[in-house]
Write an enzyme that holds these catalytic residues in place. Structure first.
Site, PDB file in Angstrom:
ATOM      1  N   LYS A  70     -18.923   1.022  19.664  1.00  0.00           N
ATOM      2  CA  LYS A  70     -18.899   1.237  18.553  1.00  0.00           C
ATOM      3  C   LYS A  70     -20.302   2.103  18.576  1.00  0.00           C
ATOM      4  O   LYS A  70     -21.040   2.934  17.500  1.00  0.00           O
ATOM      5  CB  LYS A  70     -19.149   0.168  17.838  1.00  0.00           C
ATOM      6  CG  LYS A  70     -17.734  -0.137  16.832  1.00  0.00           C
ATOM      7  CD  LYS A  70     -17.588  -1.455  15.742  1.00  0.00           C
ATOM      8  CE  LYS A  70     -16.676  -1.693  15.486  1.00  0.00           C
ATOM      9  NZ  LYS A  70     -16.554  -2.644  14.620  1.00  0.00           N
TER      10      LYS A  70
ATOM     11  N   LYS B 111      -6.758   2.922  19.990  1.00  0.00           N
ATOM     12  CA  LYS B 111      -6.418   1.791  18.519  1.00  0.00           C
ATOM     13  C   LYS B 111      -6.651   2.443  17.491  1.00  0.00           C
ATOM     14  O   LYS B 111      -7.908   3.379  16.539  1.00  0.00           O
ATOM     15  CB  LYS B 111      -7.291   0.754  19.460  1.00  0.00           C
ATOM     16  CG  LYS B 111      -8.455   0.311  18.762  1.00  0.00           C
ATOM     17  CD  LYS B 111      -8.588  -1.126  18.168  1.00  0.00           C
ATOM     18  CE  LYS B 111     -10.070  -1.891  16.833  1.00  0.00           C
ATOM     19  NZ  LYS B 111     -10.127  -2.299  16.132  1.00  0.00           N
TER      20      LYS B 111
ATOM     21  N   LYS C 175     -10.307   1.144  11.294  1.00  0.00           N
ATOM     22  CA  LYS C 175     -10.652   1.001  10.127  1.00  0.00           C
ATOM     23  C   LYS C 175     -12.158   2.487   9.872  1.00  0.00           C
ATOM     24  O   LYS C 175     -12.148   3.087   9.031  1.00  0.00           O
ATOM     25  CB  LYS C 175     -11.406   0.472   9.431  1.00  0.00           C
ATOM     26  CG  LYS C 175     -10.597  -0.641   8.998  1.00  0.00           C
ATOM     27  CD  LYS C 175     -10.854  -1.965   8.329  1.00  0.00           C
ATOM     28  CE  LYS C 175     -10.289  -3.357   8.594  1.00  0.00           C
ATOM     29  NZ  LYS C 175     -11.353  -4.053   9.060  1.00  0.00           N
TER      30      LYS C 175
HETATM   31  P1  ATP Z   1     -13.257  -0.938  12.813  1.00  0.00           P
HETATM   32  O1  ATP Z   1     -11.785  -0.499  13.767  1.00  0.00           O
HETATM   33  O2  ATP Z   1     -13.679  -0.364  11.976  1.00  0.00           O
HETATM   34  O3  ATP Z   1     -13.793  -1.814  14.322  1.00  0.00           O
HETATM   35  P2  ATP Z   1     -10.280  -2.839  11.992  1.00  0.00           P
HETATM   36  O4  ATP Z   1      -9.947  -1.618  12.234  1.00  0.00           O
HETATM   37  O5  ATP Z   1     -10.938  -3.236  14.115  1.00  0.00           O
HETATM   38  O6  ATP Z   1     -12.509  -2.035  12.050  1.00  0.00           O
HETATM   39  P3  ATP Z   1     -11.246  -5.169  11.810  1.00  0.00           P
HETATM   40  O7  ATP Z   1     -11.581  -5.961  10.260  1.00  0.00           O
HETATM   41  O8  ATP Z   1     -12.481  -5.599  12.866  1.00  0.00           O
HETATM   42  O9  ATP Z   1     -10.686  -4.168  11.722  1.00  0.00           O
HETATM   43  O10 ATP Z   1      -9.530  -6.746  12.192  1.00  0.00           O
HETATM   44  C1  ATP Z   1      -9.142  -8.013  11.242  1.00  0.00           C
HETATM   45  C2  ATP Z   1      -8.155  -7.757  12.839  1.00  0.00           C
HETATM   46  O11 ATP Z   1      -7.069  -6.681  12.462  1.00  0.00           O
HETATM   47  C3  ATP Z   1      -8.238  -8.007  14.132  1.00  0.00           C
HETATM   48  O12 ATP Z   1      -7.795  -9.384  13.914  1.00  0.00           O
HETATM   49  C4  ATP Z   1      -8.103  -6.986  14.974  1.00  0.00           C
HETATM   50  O13 ATP Z   1      -8.241  -7.863  16.473  1.00  0.00           O
HETATM   51  C5  ATP Z   1      -6.991  -6.378  14.223  1.00  0.00           C
HETATM   52  N1  ATP Z   1      -6.469  -5.195  14.625  1.00  0.00           N
HETATM   53  C6  ATP Z   1      -7.234  -4.169  14.246  1.00  0.00           C
HETATM   54  N2  ATP Z   1      -7.097  -3.083  14.456  1.00  0.00           N
HETATM   55  C7  ATP Z   1      -6.065  -3.367  15.087  1.00  0.00           C
HETATM   56  C8  ATP Z   1      -4.974  -2.614  15.743  1.00  0.00           C
HETATM   57  N3  ATP Z   1      -5.320  -1.065  15.961  1.00  0.00           N
HETATM   58  N4  ATP Z   1      -4.017  -3.074  16.393  1.00  0.00           N
HETATM   59  C9  ATP Z   1      -3.515  -4.598  16.539  1.00  0.00           C
HETATM   60  N5  ATP Z   1      -4.495  -5.518  16.132  1.00  0.00           N
HETATM   61  C10 ATP Z   1      -5.594  -4.848  15.317  1.00  0.00           C
END
Ligand code: ATP
Ligand code: LTN
Length: 327
Positions: free
Chosen positions: A112, A194, A197
């Site tokens: 990040k 991955k 968001k």
């Molecule tokens: P960012 O990537 O902007 O940090 P994020 O998409 O990881 O955001 P979070 O709110 O941080 O979203 O995550 C919420 C939940 O979703 C967490 O438990 C995280 O582990 C899960 N998660 C996020 N991305 C994935 C993914 N690509 N596959 C599976 N689980 C995910």
């Protein structure tokens, strides 16, 4: 006594299928077995710049999506992190017990901070201390998260253990809880990353509130490879990612899926994948619209969630303060 589950989700960007399959759907499916706390982590969101109005609106959107996805208020407390002052208070205390070297190893920070165009805040570096506070405040047994968060839960255990070894039995040690399938849903346009968001590319993520047309268009233009055979293969991340999403939505076994697509092309796989995703999200989106239209009901659910968790958090902070000599 049921075991306690705690998990958090950031009110930033658009919730996507990675969030749903890696986290939310699993919270919903297991909620009757546990005492559940789900937190909208707005204090984590401000570790990178946010627009104030958008942040507040996103927090409500995420809450509505959680209930729309099947979180039940009588089984799960849903609340906003900044409504409970104890999160920031315990995070500060834990800060003082976490060696810099532990934080420097966190891969999420490395990723990040590289992506951050302007300045990197101290808060972004310190993000795992706040996450440890979230978890330890509630004497959490299990933390259901996607694979990307495992390292943070391990750091939480490390700081709790370190603290307990100095001050006695102050914190309960939590365990991460991850699915074997779906812990890491990959991006549609780059299967080595991955789904996230914070990536804003148009073809990157399937969002929970995307229209059927958007879902179909994104899936049809998803990256694949130049091989023909459709099967699960770790060396072919793009097709394996599409098949994994299909597996999780269809409920079919891997063998059944490979048989179904034997001799067929990517276009057929993509059409069928779009069908199951659209079908599955339809009821969720309908429930979302009803909930989003009634903000006072959402606020009521949030107040109730906060009042359920507040006493647990306060008790922990008091115990910690007594242990370390504050006050
Ligand atoms: P960012 O990537 O902007 O940090 P994020 O998409 O990881 O955001 P979070 O709110 O941080 O979203 O995550 C919420 C939940 O979703 C967490 O438990 C995280 O582990 C899960 N998660 C996020 N991305 C994935 C993914 N690509 N596959 C599976 N689980 C995910
Ligand atoms: N860091 C997590 C969100 C999060 C969380 C938590 C998850 C904040 N606090 C406590 C589990 C437990 C993320 O980025 N997904």
């Amino acid at each position: 006594m049921k075991k306690r589950v705690f998990s958090g989700i950031q009110p930033t960007g658009n919730l996507h299928l990675g969030n749903y399959l890696g986290a939310i759907r699993r919270w919903v499916d297991a909620q009757s077995q546990y005492d559940n706390l789900f937190c909208i982590v707005d204090l984590h969101a401000i570790t990178v710049p946010q627009d104030p109005r958008a942040l507040r609106a996103k927090s409500r959107e995420v809450v509505a999506l959680l209930f729309a996805a099947g979180i039940e208020p009588d089984q799960s407390a849903v609340f906003i992190q900044s409504h409970i002052g104890a999160h920031a208070e315990l995070a500060w205390i834990l800060n003082c017990y976490i060696p810099m070297g532990w934080m420097q190893r966190m891969t999420q920070f490395k990723e990040k901070s590289q992506r951050q165009k302007g300045q990197v805040s101290v808060g972004l570096f310190d993000y795992p201390a706040l996450m440890a506070a979230d978890i330890l405040l509630y004497e959490t047994d299990l933390v259901p998260v996607g694979g990307d968060q495992k390292q943070h839960v391990e750091l939480t255990r490390d700081v709790a253990q370190h603290f307990n070894s100095v001050y006695g039995d102050v914190f309960k040690l939590p365990e991460p809880l991850m699915g074997e399938v779906g812990a890491r849903i990959m991006s549609l346009d780059n299967p080595t990353k991955k789904m996230s968001k914070s990536e804003t590319g148009k073809g990157h993520a399937l969002n929970l509130l995307d229209t059927p047309d958007e879902i179909r268009a994104k899936i049809m233009s998803a990256t694949t490879d130049s091989l023909r055979e459709i099967r699960f293969d770790p060396d072919r991340p793009a097709v394996t990612n599409l098949l994994t999403i299909y597996e999780l939505f269809s409920g079919l076994s891997r063998t059944a899926i490979e048989q179904r697509f034997a001799g067929k092309g990517y276009a057929e796989l993509k059409q069928e994948l779009a069908d199951v995703v659209i079908e599955h999200l339809k009821p969720l989106q309908a429930r979302y619209r009803v909930l989003a239209d009634d903000p006072s009901h959402l606020d009521h659910l949030l107040t109730e969630g906060a009042s359920r968790v507040q006493p647990i958090a306060e008790k922990t902070v008091t115990r910690v303060k007594v242990a370390i000599g504050l006050g």
